[in-house]
Design an enzyme around this catalytic site. Structure first.
Site, PDB file in Angstrom:
ATOM      1  N   ASP A  62      35.505   8.048  57.748  1.00 14.72           N
ATOM      2  CA  ASP A  62      36.265   8.042  56.486  1.00 14.72           C
ATOM      3  C   ASP A  62      37.743   8.358  56.723  1.00 14.72           C
ATOM      4  OD1 ASP A  62      34.198   7.368  54.761  1.00 14.72           O
ATOM      5  OD2 ASP A  62      33.593   9.446  54.446  1.00 14.72           O
ATOM      6  N   LYS A  93      25.395  12.646  53.212  1.00 11.59           N
ATOM      7  CA  LYS A  93      26.337  12.793  54.334  1.00 11.59           C
ATOM      8  C   LYS A  93      26.156  14.109  55.102  1.00 11.59           C
ATOM      9  CE  LYS A  93      29.978   9.670  52.838  1.00 11.59           C
ATOM     10  NZ  LYS A  93      31.423   9.497  52.615  1.00 11.59           N
TER      11      LYS A  93
END
Ligand code: ATR
Length: 276
Positions: free
Chosen positions: A101, A65
């Site tokens: 997210d 990420k």
């Protein structure tokens, strides 16, 4: 056919291919979505090859990420604040990075669980990547206050320090909890699966009112075990967040927001139920 993938290591457990296939069927999109299991050292090359072969976008998971952010020519605000990206889009002129997210979590809390986060007293457990990814979007919902508590207090203080001092944000160690109860407790630690419950004071929750939410899904975690042991009646795992962050990704790529309820229900019936 447009090509997408989820890239991570390991990635074989990922539900993203099935979720995106269901979204595509539901919205009439023709896409091909697969898994790419890629070690950290090979990430950049793998992304370049995927793009050169005509790939349109990637969902990015552990451990890539942060590296994904480094490949982007344009970074969307939530990804910049999180210091990490879970979404890449390969347009004609630029690689764009986003992070869905936090917005996926907020949508699950506000729409699926019907919580009004404004004015809530929120406790966020953890100060690593998962916590960093959701903190900004949570603060945009204007909670009464939000406390970040972490096993290593210094990491909680460092995370909070990167935000505006007026955000009603505080930091402490797990040991310092106990004087105040919260309306919503979010577990973003990696404490994970455990036979023994997490060690947290029961006084931080009101068994009838507090919602305990774990970002993990699929099995009982040490946090969910703790919540149940303290007779909390509102316990929830992160399956809904998983589906909602995928839906946000899907919308960014395809311009249409899928109906997440049926997808969540199908997955819920296939995984161990963790919602009460
Ligand atoms: P992630 O990307 O999953 O957030 P991370 O950046 O390594 O992973 O962060 C892990 C988080 O889980 C940290 O907040 C960590 O606490 P420390 O900063 O003190 O290491 C927390 N964590 C991991 N194991 C834990 C445990 N057994 N009990 C409590 N917190 C734990």
């Amino acid at each position: 056919m447009e090509r997408y993938a989820v890239i991570g290591d390991p990635v074989t457990h990922s539900l993203s291919p099935v979720i995106h296939a269901w979204f595509a069927a539901q919205t009439g999109k023709e896409i091909h979505y697969r898994q790419l299991n890629v070690a950290a050292a090979d990430f950049e090359v793998a992304v370049r090859e995927f793009r050169q072969a005509g790939g349109c976008g990637l969902n990015v998971t552990v451990p890539h990420k942060e590296a994904a952010l480094g490949l982007a020519e344009r970074i969307m605000p939530h990804a910049r604040a999180a210091g990490a990206a879970n979404w890449l889009s390969f347009g004609e002129d630029a690689v764009v990075a986003g992070n869905t997210d936090g917005s996926g979590l907020v949508r699950d809390l506000t729409e699926t669980l019907d919580l009004d986060l404004s004015g809530m007293r929120i406790l966020l457990l953890g100060a690593g990547g998962a916590a960093r990814g959701i903190l900004g979007p949570l603060l945009t919902c204007a909670p009464q206050y939000l406390t970040v508590a972490n096993r290593t207090p210094e990491r909680a203080h460092a995370l909070v320090a990167s935000y505006d001092a007026s955000a009603n944000l505080a930091a402490c160690g797990l040991e310092d909890l106990g004087d105040t109860s919260f309306d919503l407790i979010l577990n973003a630690t990696a404490a994970g699966l455990s036979d023994s419950p997490m060690s947290l004071p029961a006084s931080i929750l009101d068994a009838e009112r507090t919602v305990c939410y774990d970002l993990m899904y699929g099995a009982d975690t040490a946090f969910l075990a703790w919540a149940r042991q303290t007779d909390c009646t509102r316990v929830c795992d992160g399956l809904g967040m998983l589906v909602e962050q995928a839906a946000e990704s899907f919308e960014l790529w395809h311009g249409v927001h899928p109906d997440t309820g049926p997808v969540r229900d199908r997955l819920r019936s296939a995984t161990k139920p963790c919602t009460a």
